[in-house]
Design a protein around this motif. Structure first.
Motif, mmCIF file in Angstrom:
data_model
loop_
_atom_site.group_PDB
_atom_site.id
_atom_site.type_symbol
_atom_site.label_atom_id
_atom_site.label_comp_id
_atom_site.label_asym_id
_atom_site.label_seq_id
_atom_site.Cartn_x
_atom_site.Cartn_y
_atom_site.Cartn_z
ATOM 1 N N GLU A 198 0.837 -1.198 0.000
ATOM 2 C CA GLU A 198 0.000 0.000 0.000
ATOM 3 C C GLU A 198 0.877 1.255 0.000
ATOM 4 O O GLU A 198 1.715 1.432 0.883
ATOM 5 C CB GLU A 198 -0.924 0.014 1.226
ATOM 6 C CG GLU A 198 -1.967 -1.089 1.239
ATOM 7 C CD GLU A 198 -3.011 -0.891 0.162
ATOM 8 O OE1 GLU A 198 -3.208 0.259 -0.282
ATOM 9 O OE2 GLU A 198 -3.624 -1.895 -0.251
ATOM 10 N N ARG A 199 0.681 2.097 -0.989
ATOM 11 C CA ARG A 199 1.470 3.327 -1.047
ATOM 12 C C ARG A 199 1.122 4.267 0.105
ATOM 13 O O ARG A 199 1.944 5.089 0.523
ATOM 14 C CB ARG A 199 1.255 4.037 -2.394
ATOM 15 C CG ARG A 199 1.807 3.266 -3.580
ATOM 16 C CD ARG A 199 1.865 4.134 -4.822
ATOM 17 N NE ARG A 199 2.877 5.183 -4.723
ATOM 18 C CZ ARG A 199 4.148 5.038 -5.081
ATOM 19 N NH1 ARG A 199 4.580 3.887 -5.558
ATOM 20 N NH2 ARG A 199 4.990 6.043 -4.960
ATOM 21 N N ASP A 200 -0.106 4.151 0.625
ATOM 22 C CA ASP A 200 -0.489 4.995 1.759
ATOM 23 C C ASP A 200 0.293 4.634 3.017
ATOM 24 O O ASP A 200 0.338 5.427 3.961
ATOM 25 C CB ASP A 200 -1.992 4.851 2.036
ATOM 26 C CG ASP A 200 -2.844 5.443 0.922
ATOM 27 O OD1 ASP A 200 -2.295 6.226 0.122
ATOM 28 O OD2 ASP A 200 -4.040 5.113 0.844
ATOM 29 N N MET A 242 10.244 3.536 3.416
ATOM 30 C CA MET A 242 10.037 2.108 3.669
ATOM 31 C C MET A 242 8.592 1.749 3.353
ATOM 32 O O MET A 242 7.663 2.528 3.594
ATOM 33 C CB MET A 242 10.344 1.774 5.127
ATOM 34 C CG MET A 242 11.789 1.988 5.541
ATOM 35 S SD MET A 242 12.939 0.705 4.952
ATOM 36 C CE MET A 242 12.519 -0.663 6.031
ATOM 37 N N MET A 243 8.409 0.548 2.781
ATOM 38 C CA MET A 243 7.074 0.048 2.473
ATOM 39 C C MET A 243 6.805 -1.181 3.341
ATOM 40 O O MET A 243 7.718 -1.947 3.648
ATOM 41 C CB MET A 243 6.949 -0.278 0.987
ATOM 42 C CG MET A 243 8.074 -1.103 0.397
ATOM 43 S SD MET A 243 7.984 -1.153 -1.416
ATOM 44 C CE MET A 243 9.344 -2.268 -1.783
ATOM 45 N N ASP A 287 9.850 -1.589 -5.469
ATOM 46 C CA ASP A 287 8.739 -0.645 -5.480
ATOM 47 C C ASP A 287 7.520 -1.314 -4.869
ATOM 48 O O ASP A 287 7.529 -2.506 -4.561
ATOM 49 C CB ASP A 287 8.464 -0.208 -6.931
ATOM 50 C CG ASP A 287 7.651 1.078 -7.013
ATOM 51 O OD1 ASP A 287 7.245 1.586 -5.957
ATOM 52 O OD2 ASP A 287 7.426 1.552 -8.138
ATOM 53 N N THR A 288 6.457 -0.561 -4.722
ATOM 54 C CA THR A 288 5.228 -1.093 -4.127
ATOM 55 C C THR A 288 4.403 -1.891 -5.118
ATOM 56 O O THR A 288 3.532 -2.667 -4.726
ATOM 57 C CB THR A 288 4.351 0.058 -3.611
ATOM 58 O OG1 THR A 288 4.004 0.924 -4.705
ATOM 59 C CG2 THR A 288 5.065 0.867 -2.542
#
Length: 394
Positions: free
Chosen positions: A197-199, A216-217, A340-341
């Motif tokens: 989730e990019r949020d 960080m993701m 990446d996400t």
């Protein structure tokens, strides 16, 4: 009756040929791990302690390039390449054909499991390399004027940019001249089986060879994971969309330089770790970064036993051209990998139990594996992450 016997014979023949082809592909795929790990250790061994460059390269591209180069080599030059590629163990007449099958295989998941742009090329001065152009698997740029170094560098860099959709730039900073330049370029971006989730992105500290602030993701899910308490290493496999490929992370349990983990990095140890992976709930945090590396592999080839190729007096590439005594002056290899996400979506609900934590805020090693052929597409070490520096080196 004769027709039946003929059909049975042909069926048996095709079956044997198919098994031989599968055995040969298994040897070739396994050798991407052998070559990859040997090259990785050679690169790390020959890097200075102050070198903070991340390690990233494609063992599959390396073996493909060397296999293509071997079709123009003769004598001990060719024999050394064949020994490295284990061509004699392949149950077919031409090991290069098996490698070509691997090349086609790793492009099959383009735009589904990953975004991939890559190329292999040979740059030479000779104008008489036309017969080698056909079937070598290399993009051959001939009639190069190596006395005009600026033009040569520009040609190589433009080729790398075009081959990687502009993701690799400035690949060639210098070339030796007086010989051939072999070049590989790759850009890879995996698509997770389930996207992050990019949020949920936030800024944390990455504790590598430099301390930096990175994004960080985070996500939790069911993943194959193993925690080796004795060796103090965490192992995590994250599949990409359709499970066509996976990214395998190897990370020390605590913040420390990678040298201890690297001392254990053998094919047998990796297979042992992978054999102990179990599906469980894992809460994952990864840096959202783009990792880049550029190497002149020529200086590491001797560690792999390819001494003649780089020797101006001993090299025999007369199968490429008879116009000049050709040797491998440079072997440029550049790769980029995006973490990446982006990934797939799934309606399947996962029953998440108390999660294990995989918090990649410090140096780790990663392996990108093609799950159909078991080829090693990429190997790398994330030793530093781009961002504002906080502290000095470890």
């Amino acid at each position: 009756m004769l027709l039946f016997l003929a059909f049975a014979f042909l069926n048996t023949l095709f079956s044997v040929q198919s098994e031989s082809s599968q055995d040969s592909k298994a040897v070739a795929a396994d050798n991407t791990w052998n070559v990859g790990l040997r090259l990785y250790h050679s690169i790390r061994k020959n890097s200075s302690s102050s070198d903070q460059q991340n390690v990233l390269f494609s063992p599959l591209l390396v073996t493909l390039s060397l296999s293509s180069l071997s079709t123009g080599a003769k004598g001990t030059t060719q024999q050394q390449i064949h020994k490295l590629l284990r061509t004699s163990e392949m149950k077919v007449d031409k090991g290069h054909e098996v490698m070509a099958e691997l090349r086609r295989s790793f492009h099959r998941l383009q735009n589904s499991s990953y975004f991939l742009h890559s190329g292999n090329a040979l740059f030479i001065a000779s104008s008489a390399a036309h017969s080698f152009l056909q079937g070598s698997g290399l993009q051959v740029h001939h009639s190069m004027d190596f006395t005009d170094k600026g033009q040569v560098l520009q040609t190589i860099n433009k080729w790398a940019e075009k081959s990687t959709d502009m993701k690799v730039s400035g690949m060639a900073g210098d070339v030796t001249g007086g010989g051939a330049v072999l070049a590989d370029a790759m850009h890879f971006k995996g698509l997770w089986d389930r996207e992050f989730e990019r949020d949920g992105l936030d800024t944390r500290t990455f504790l590598g060879s430099r301390y930096t602030k990175v994004r960080m993701m985070h996500r939790a899910g069911i993943y194959r994971h193993f925690e080796d308490i004795e060796k103090m290493v965490q192992v995590l496999e994250m599949p990409l969309v359709d499970n066509g490929a996976s990214i395998i992370f190897l990370m020390p349990l605590h913040v420390q330089p990678l040298s201890r983990l690297e001392s254990m990095l053998t094919q047998n140890q990796i297979n042992t770790w992978l054999g102990k992976l179990k599906e469980q709930t894992v809460s994952i945090s990864l840096p959202m970064v783009t990792l880049r590396s550029t190497f002149d592999m020529q200086k590491y080839l001797k560690d792999l036993g390819l001494t003649d190729s780089v020797d101006e007096e001993k090299a025999d590439f007369s199968g490429i051209t008879s116009d000049e005594h050709l040797h491998l002056a440079n072997y440029l290899h550049a790769a980029t990998l995006e973490l990446d996400t982006q990934g797939g979506t799934s309606d399947i609900e996962e029953e998440l139990q108390k999660p294990k934590l995989f918090y990649a805020d410090h140096s780790f090693i990663f392996l990108v594996r093609d799950n159909e052929t078991n080829s090693l597409l990429l190997i790398g070490a994330a030793d530093s992450a781009d961002g504002d520096a906080l502290h000095d080196e470890l």
